[in-house]
Design a protein around this motif. Structure first.
Motif: not given
Length: 820
Positions: A708, A756, A650-651, A759
């Motif tokens: 996001s 997170d 995620t980013h 990751r």
């Protein structure tokens, strides 16, 4: 893929994707490919019909019985065409079995490029537009507009002669000019505004005859430019079906076949004179004109066009007989339906994807047998710069800063004397006052109650537990996401037990007061997710406690300007941060390809394919592109667990609103953090990065806004710029009467990776599999790490060293530079 059936034997398929990119953008293609693949069963060999070459990469998902290119316009001549358009059109013309063109001019331009090209000028739905013969059935939207009415419907874009429209309105103020259609690709503010010009916007196809019924003259005021050189307007026949007088500019495909029916104005004056004559037609002239129009309409129909096209389709044999292929190797050699089935270019010992700071550094440290691919028209990645009305802006705020001697020397090599170094002025704006950054070390000036909470909270964090353990001294690396924090908040003592998440880390390090008044609200604002969802390895893996002496001292009196190596930063004197990126170019020995968007990676074959059809082989591939995007373009060749791991990364994204105002010396600060109620979390004062960033009398700055899926932008477009200006005034950065000289936006879909709790595991799963196939990950988005630009330079150097170590000794080029 949503489907509908508007008529028998017709199914319309409409894809919906998460990407905000328009058309067949490179960001859309990987999302569209699996949807298109599901449309056709293994036993079908469909006819694949292209209206735009930009869709060509989707052909790789199909097994066509026939490929048709229906070229209705010279799209490359339109305003802001996609960079890959001409390359993809060349590839499509090589692949297509049959080519249709939309008019005589376009046919002349394409027939020499394909042996089976045919001209099909537009036809007309005569019955539909003949409804306009009921002149009393005018559209209600124009009933308030008096006669004479001169009308146009269609897209109002760069093909429309706005200057001519203004001259018509000025020459005859009594004429009412009715414009029906959307405004596209041009600024609506550029349209002539007169009391007798009426812009009625886009309307439905069913409404067009009603507008025609109420007009006295039909207009075709096209500009004569590259965009209209090959057009064959459908509306000329639709106007004729309504049997209304038509006046056109000298469009070739109108003048040559219909010049005896349609009045042609070769100049603005001729056009206005032709309109005057049309309004003065005698009944006999009107009858003669209508007879000629009916004769033209009777000889054309879409049914006849479809019948002729069908005959050509049935009589055309595919240029290459394609058998159903089972292996990628077979497909690469045989399949003309594959966008990548063009001759493979030379092989390189290393191919690098992405010419941002990491990719440029990797190419700089490798030899001549290297290919660097960049999808944009300039190198730099997110370190590119924008020139706008004399202002220089970057994609977010960038600075030159490093504790590594190698990087400091590299700055000298790349920029020489084009450097501007200064002591940083980083500040926080909260409680309506400015305090120096870092917040916890400069509390002076805040309300007394806030200072009390922060100091007591820090004491409690330091002495709240008797369980202490000595650990290696270290500093928190940058929890404000800019790489400039100093060591003023560190101590050599840490509590036992690692924090479970970022939020717990904040409370353990700085205490409840600093957490409440800065660290929690600011980091929630920038990261957009609950801080409990984030781990802390990006902060160095330690739990340093605050230096209470410095916190208390910073609460009792103003803090002096920061000192030490972290307090000084550099920036290119001229050319923005782009100048630092461009500094690599004279030193790179390998080949650089710009406007080279990667469409597919075939790891087993060691082949990389571009969107324009070119293919390259490599021994080692260095990828700096976002890791999820790399796995997407690898596709099903990646194992399910690798695909799942990539989807789990995620980013957050950053939208930069760049503003230039008519004022100088706005502030002495370089960047400001905003933890409270403003749409932006930081302002980077671009105008103070270098004196060359501002034009005379102006001052530029950038508002940075994170967004996001969990926190979308509240507004967009011009509304986002207006909101930033409003909030800049609210926090005192701008004055209400400041004149805005320019404003633009720079979007960074991939900005900061989210740390997170999954990751590390996800990254390792992907990295381990890719390394088996000689794919090396380098940089922030491929390693999925929190890197600044100096880290990126070192990551590129490390990637180059890895390439050299993995290449066969015979082909390895000892190009690694021992020093900068």
């Amino acid at each position: 893929m949503k489907t509908s059936q508007p008529a028998a034997n017709v199914t319309v398929c409409q894809p919906h994707t998460p990407s905000q990119a328009i058309g067949f953008h490179d960001d859309q293609i990987p999302l569209l490919q699996p949807l298109v693949a599901k449309l056709v069963t293994d036993k079908e060999d469909p006819i694949v019909w292209f209206y735009t070459p930009m869709a060509l990469p989707l052909l790789s998902q199909l097994h066509p019985g026939l490929v048709i290119y229906d070229c209705m316009d010279e799209l490359s001549a339109f305003k802001n065409p996609p960079r890959q358009l001409l390359q993809r059109e060349t590839a499509l013309l090589n692949i297509a079995d049959l080519v249709f063109t939309g008019g005589p001019s376009l046919y002349e331009a394409k027939r020499t490029r394909h042996s089976n090209a045919h001209c099909f000028p537009s036809s007309v739905d005569a019955k539909h537009f003949a409804q306009a013969l009921q002149r009393s059935d005018s559209h209600p939207a124009q009933e308030h507009i008096p006669h004479p009415r001169l009308g146009f419907y269609g897209v109002i874009d760069e093909r429309f002669d706005t200057g001519l429209l203004g001259k018509i309105a000025d020459a005859h103020p009594e004429w009412q000019l009715v414009m029906v259609g959307p405004v596209v690709k041009i600024d609506p503010a550029e349209l002539p505004q007169r009391s007798n010009i009426h812009y009625l916007g886009q309307r439905g196809y069913e409404d067009l005859p009603k507008f025609l019924a109420g007009w006295d003259v039909c207009l075709m005021p096209f500009a004569l430019n590259e965009a209209t050189r090959f057009i064959s307007p459908t509306k000329v026949l639709e106007y004729m079906a309504a049997e209304q007088p038509v006046v056109s500019t000298a469009i070739r495909d109108v003048e040559q076949p219909y010049g005896s029916i349609v009045a042609i104005g070769h100049t603005d004056e001729e056009f206005i004179t032709a309109c005057e004559a049309a309004l003065k037609q005698t009944p006999a002239q009107t009858t003669e004109m209508a007879d000629k129009m009916r004769a033209v309409i009777a000889s054309t129909s879409w049914d006849k066009t479809a019948e002729r096209m069908r005959g050509l389709i049935e009589s055309t044999t595919p240029a290459r007989k394609v058998s159903r292929l089972t292996t990628p190797e077979d497909a690469a050699v045989q399949s003309p339906s594959n966008v990548n089935a063009l001759p493979t270019a030379q092989k390189y010992s290393a191919v690098i994807v992405g010419a941002g700071p990491t990719g440029l550094s990797a190419a700089y440290h490798l030899g001549a047998d290297t290919l660097l691919l960049e999808k944009n028209s300039a190198v730099g990645g997110w370190c590119r710069s924008i020139d706008d009305k004399g202002f220089t802006f970057d994609y977010a705020g960038h600075i030159m800063f490093s504790n590594d001697p190698y990087v400091l020397k590299l700055y000298d090599v790349l920029l020489g004397d084009n450097q501007h170094w200064q002591m940083r002025e980083a500040w926080v704006y909260s409680k309506n006052v400015y305090t120096r950054y870092p917040f916890q070390g400069a509390l002076y000036g805040l309300p007394p109650a806030v200072i009390k909470e922060c100091v007591l909270g820090a004491i409690e964090a330091r002495y709240g537990s008797d369980e202490e353990a000595t650990c290696e001294a270290g500093s928190v690396d940058d929890c404000c996401a800019d790489g400039t924090v100093d060591a003023a908040n560190a101590s050599a003592v840490a509590k036992k037990g690692e924090p479970k998440n970022f939020e717990e880390f904040i409370y353990k390090v700085w205490g409840k007061g600093i957490a409440k008044h800065f660290a929690i609200p600011y980091n929630k604002k920038i990261w957009t997710v609950p801080l409990t969802d984030m781990e802390t390895s990006w902060l160095g893996g330690r739990v340093p406690l605050p230096d209470l002496g410095q916190i208390i001292e910073g609460a009792l009196e103003p803090v002096a300007k920061p000192m030490g190596p972290n307090a000084r930063f550099g920036y290119p004197l001229r050319g923005g941060f782009q100048a630092l990126m461009n500094g690599f170019l004279p030193h790179i020995k390998g080949k650089i390809e710009l406007d080279a968007s990667v469409a597919q990676v075939l790891p087993r074959e060691h082949v990389i394919a571009l969107a324009d059809g070119r293919r390259f082989r490599y021994d080692q591939l260095v990828s700096t592109m976002p890791l999820p995007e790399l796995v997407k373009i690898i596709g099903k060749e990646a194992p399910p667990e690798v695909q799942e791991a990539a989807r789990g990364l995620t980013h957050i994204s950053i939208r930069n609103v760049n503003i230039g105002i008519k004022r100088t010396n706005v502030t002495e600060k370089h960047w400001i953090y905003y933890p409270e109620d403003s749409i932006f979390h930081r302002i980077f004062v671009q105008g103070n990065a270098s004196p060359e960033c501002n034009p005379p009398g102006g001052f530029g700055f950038t508002c940075e806004i994170s967004y996001s899926p969990w926190k979308p932008l509240p507004v967009d477009g011009d509304d986002l710029i207006a909101r930033c200006i409003q909030d800049c005034i609210k926090v005192g950065f701008m004055n209400p009467d400041d004149e805005v000289l320019t404003a633009n936006q720079a979007d960074m879909p991939y900005a900061y990776v989210l740390y997170d709790h999954n990751r590390a595991k996800n990254v390792e799963t992907v990295r381990a599999w890719l390394l088996q196939h000689d794919i090396i990950l380098a940089g922030r988005y491929s390693e999925w790490e929190y890197y600044n630009s100096d880290h990126a330079f070192l990551a590129g150097k490390k990637a180059a060293e890895t390439v050299q170590a993995r290449l066969p000794q015979a082909s390895a080029t000892p190009a690694i530079k021992a020093d900068a």
